[in-house]
Structure formats: structure tokens, C-alpha cells
Write an enzyme that holds these catalytic residues in place. Structure first.
Site, PDB file in Angstrom:
ATOM      1  N   ASN A  19     -43.444  61.868   8.891  1.00 19.67           N
ATOM      2  CA  ASN A  19     -44.246  61.853   7.664  1.00 19.67           C
ATOM      3  C   ASN A  19     -44.614  63.302   7.368  1.00 19.67           C
ATOM      4  OD1 ASN A  19     -46.133  61.558   5.612  1.00 19.67           O
ATOM      5  ND2 ASN A  19     -47.207  59.867   6.590  1.00 19.67           N
ATOM      6  N   ARG A 101     -40.994  59.029   5.520  1.00 24.39           N
ATOM      7  CA  ARG A 101     -41.795  58.659   4.352  1.00 24.39           C
ATOM      8  C   ARG A 101     -41.439  59.631   3.225  1.00 24.39           C
ATOM      9  NH1 ARG A 101     -47.766  60.545   2.877  1.00 24.39           N
ATOM     10  NH2 ARG A 101     -48.075  59.297   0.981  1.00 24.39           N
ATOM     11  N   HIS A 189     -48.531  55.359  -2.468  1.00 27.91           N
ATOM     12  CA  HIS A 189     -49.122  54.788  -1.245  1.00 27.91           C
ATOM     13  C   HIS A 189     -48.509  53.425  -0.921  1.00 27.91           C
ATOM     14  CE1 HIS A 189     -52.724  57.503  -2.270  1.00 27.91           C
ATOM     15  NE2 HIS A 189     -52.088  58.041  -1.228  1.00 27.91           N
ATOM     16  N   ARG A 249     -57.675  66.708  -5.786  1.00 30.21           N
ATOM     17  CA  ARG A 249     -56.966  66.372  -7.018  1.00 30.21           C
ATOM     18  C   ARG A 249     -57.900  65.702  -8.016  1.00 30.21           C
ATOM     19  NH1 ARG A 249     -52.034  63.136  -4.378  1.00 30.21           N
ATOM     20  NH2 ARG A 249     -52.876  63.745  -2.346  1.00 30.21           N
ATOM     21  N   GLU A 393     -48.662  53.103   8.117  1.00 28.95           N
ATOM     22  CA  GLU A 393     -47.479  53.467   7.343  1.00 28.95           C
ATOM     23  C   GLU A 393     -46.274  53.749   8.224  1.00 28.95           C
ATOM     24  OE1 GLU A 393     -49.265  55.943   3.639  1.00 28.95           O
ATOM     25  OE2 GLU A 393     -50.042  56.471   5.615  1.00 28.95           O
TER      26      GLU A 393
END
Length: 406
Positions: A19, A101, A189, A249, A393
Site C-alpha cells: 500500500n 492498492r 476507499h 484536504r 484493506e
């Protein structure tokens, strides 16, 4: 990683998950010799601070320590350090696949996909849509294609889970030819939400198949409305800038503000990009940190510091509450609200404030359960069940890579 891999993954092999971010690589090694695939990796860790002055390397249960990386090729050097760790753990078995990922699959890639040079070239076209993650995942893939072409690599896409969104949720209110060129809301996501689609029925039974909102709150943050365990609406859209206010962000922003910054204040495209991705959100408003748990310590400070801290957290929570309300409207009600990812799993005060402001939906917390991050944090009087579910994940990527390459 020194043995040839001339066949697809089979039981008894191992699969490595990478990842990759702009300055870090998380890694996890899963044992495919067990059926079903274990949820917990046999080994995992993280290289952090890649390209910076003080990179670190840490494995499961071991405190991160400084690591020497080649300053000219830090990413290659970090991958080599991970490779050494993998070799030490093979134990005579074969590394049969590497799963990555990959944040953006665009309008073409939804299912996990074996990556070759042609696929890699396609995915490079989506770098502008996910500049914080896409180029670094692809750099790792390119390095491994060159160094170890015998090991199959699979890209697992964060946008893939949202392939089920209805067109009305994908469509942007732009001229029709923009849609035809691929400008649409994709959602992100997805690996986290895909894990929720597996884990939530195990914990909550049929309730998880009803009207569900999952709040993935980390340094990046989004919400996903799920019905029948499928994505029907989400807050992130064309890029990972949309939706909720995040650590650095902006989240959703009036595009007129961007036009003003560029036309009147004469900011360049690069300066605006830096502001939107790196200098906004909690960090930008508070002036303190991108981490809610740090900002909250300053709410009681005197003067501007305390005021900015309070406003930053108030806005952060307000945006979450507003979007949950909007998704509940799309769903026609709410049966289950679940918090996940770093902030969602570990910041009880964020959950408490969000649920306090959603009391009109019938949410009521068990404060003791919330304080210890319990799996169910709603009280018996709550009309909506509220849960906390750790995401996974890496396991999803490993499972999906085995399915795609097996």
C-alpha cells in the site's frame, strides 16, 4: 523472492500486499495456505518518511527504527528493504503474487487486474486524479515488473467497490461530452468499504444489509451509503479531494473560490494544488495539526489558537454530520452507522460529537462503550445502531489478488 514463480497463486503460497503512498509503504504478507485466508497477516509493517531526512522501518510488534535509504532512489531502496524481510520469512515457500492498492481505476478497471506493461500505461493516465497515491503505487509496480517479472502483480482498485453506484450518483452537472470523456464521480476507499461488506454482516446480521452509512475517517475521509452491502452513494467523487473535510484536504469546495484564487490572487495551478491537498482541512483551519486528537488539546487555549482549534473541529464534525444526513435521505432512513479507519476507530470524542448532532435521527450513544471503542457504541434506546469496526484493506487486497490470479 528468489524462487521462480511460473504459475498463478495456489494454496501453500504467500501473497504480499503493498500500500504505497507519497512517503510511505505499508506492507503485509498473508499465508494463502489456509482456507479461508487469515484476516491477520503473518507479517506486516511500514517504511515511513521515504524521500525525507529521517526514514524509518518498522515491523509488527517492533518499534520503528531509522533505516538507510538510497537518497537517489529512495523508493527502490525501500522496496529492497521490504524484499529482504519477505525473503527472511518465506521458509521454503513461494511468493506467488504481489497485490497493490491502486487508488484509481478510472472508467475501465473495476475488478482486481493482473498488471502488465499495457495495463500500467493505462493506469498512469489516472495520476492527475489521485496525485497523492497513484504515481507511487505505479512506481512500485514498475520497479517490480522490471526486477521480478516472474511474480504476478495484481492491482486492487479503491474505485472498484463503487462500480455499483447508479448513474445519477456518478454524473457530474457538466456538459454531456464531459461524461463521455470519463469525467464522473468514481468514489474511493473502496477496499475499506469492501471489507465492511464482509465484516458487518458477521457482527450485525441482517441489519448490515439494510440502510447503512460507513464513515471511513482517516487522514483521508469519506462516507459510503450501502444497501444490500453495495455502494449506492458516496461523498468522494471525481477525485479524492471531494466530500468531507480531511486532515490536509479541503473536501467539497465552491469552485468559484478556486477561480478567485487563480484569477484575482494569481495563484498558479501548482500553488492551488498544493493548497487543496496539503495546506487545507484541519491543518489549514486550525494552524495546529491535521490530527483531530492533537487539535482537540488546544480548544481551551486562550486567544486565536483556541478559537481556531474550536472552529476547525466544529467544521470537521459539521461536514460529517451534514453528509451523513444527506446519505440518510438518499437511503430513506438509517439503520446502522459504522465508524472505521484511524480517526473513526480511535477518536471517541469525534464519534460523540457526530452522534450528538445526529440525535434527530434517533441516535443515542452508550458513553462507556464509546470511550473504549467497543464494537457497538449505541445505547439500547438508540433507534439507529452505531458501531466501530476496524478496517482491513490489506486482507481484501490479498483475497482479491488470489481470486483474480488463481
Amino acid at each position: 523472492m528468489n524462487r521462480p514463480a511460473d504459475r498463478y497463486p495456489t494454496r501453500g503460497d504467500l501473497v504480499l500486499v503493498l500500500n504505497c503512498g507519497s512517503s510511505s509503504i505499508k506492507f503485509a504478507l498473508f499465508d494463502a495456505g489456509q482456507d479461508p485466508l487469515p484476516r491477520q497477516p503473518a507479517w506486516n509493517g511500514k517504511v515511513h518518511g521515504i524521500g525525507g531526512p529521517s526514514p524509518t522501518y518498522g515491523e509488527t510488534g517492533i518499534e520503528p527504527a531509522p533505516v538507510a535509504l538510497d537518497p537517489e532512489r529512495p523508493y527502490l531502496s525501500a522496496l529492497q528493504r521490504i524484499r529482504e524481510g519477505v525473503v527472511a520469512r518465506l521458509g521454503g515457500r513461494r511468493l506467488a503474487a504481489i497485490a497493490h492498492r491502486v487508488v484509481h481505476g478510472g472508467s475501465r478497471y473495476f475488478a482486481p487486474t493482473r498488471v502488465d506493461a499495457a495495463v500500467l500505461a493505462d493506469l498512469e493516465g489516472y495520476i492527475p486524479l489521485a496525485p497523492l497515491h497513484q504515481p507511487f503505487a505505479l512506481e512500485a509496480i514498475a520497479i517490480l515488473l522490471r526486477e521480478r517479472p516472474d511474480i504476478p502483480q495484481a492491482a486492487c482498485f479503491d474505485t472498484g467497490f463503487h462500480h455499483t453506484l447508479p448513474d445519477v450518483e456518478k454524473l457530474l452537472p457538466l456538459p454531456w461530452d464531459c461524461w463521455q470523456r470519463g469525467l464522473r464521480r468514481y468514489g474511493f476507499h473502496g477496499l475499506s468499504y469492501e471489507y465492511m461488506a464482509t465484516a458487518l454482516p458477521e457482527r450485525h446480521g441482517d441489519l448490515a444489509r439494510g440502510r447503512v452509512v460507513v464513515a471511513h475517517l482517516g487522514s483521508g475521509a469519506s462516507l459510503c451509503a450501502m444497501q444490500g452491502l453495495r455502494s449506492v452513494a458516496t461523498t468522494m467523487g471525481f477525485s479524492a479531494l471531494d466530500g468531507l473535510m480531511m486532515g490536509t484536504r479541503t473536501g467539497a469546495l465552491d469552485p468559484g473560490a478556486l477561480l478567485y484564487l487563480m484569477e484575482i490572487e494569481k495563484l498558479s495551478l501548482e500553488q492551488v494544488g498544493q493548497m487543496l491537498y496539503h495546506r487545507s482541512g484541519l491543518l489549514g483551519v486550525s494552524g495546529i495539526s491535521s490530527e483531530p486528537r492533537v487539535v482537540v488539546r488546544h480548544e481551551g487555549d486562550p486567544g486565536e489558537t483556541g478559537e481556531r482549534a474550536r472552529l476547525a473541529l466544529e467544521l470537521y464534525v459539521r461536514r460529517i454530520v451534514r453528509e451523513i444526513g444527506a446519505l440518510a435521505a438518499v437511503l430513506g432512513g438509517l439503520d446502522l452507522l459504522v465508524f472505521t479507519a484511524g480517526v473513526g476507530e480511535h477518536n471517541a470524542f469525534v464519534r460523540e460529537r457526530v452522534c450528538r448532532d445526529l440525535a434527530f435521527l434517533g441516535l443515542a450513544l452508550d458513553q462507556g462503550a464509546n470511550a473504549v471503542d467497543a464494537p457497538i457504541i449505541s445505547s439500547d434506546a438508540s433507534r439507529v445502531r452505531v458501531g466501530v469496526e476496524p478496517t482491513n484493506e490489506e486482507w481484501v487486497a490479498a483475497r482479491d489478488a488470489l481470486r483474480a490470479l488463481g
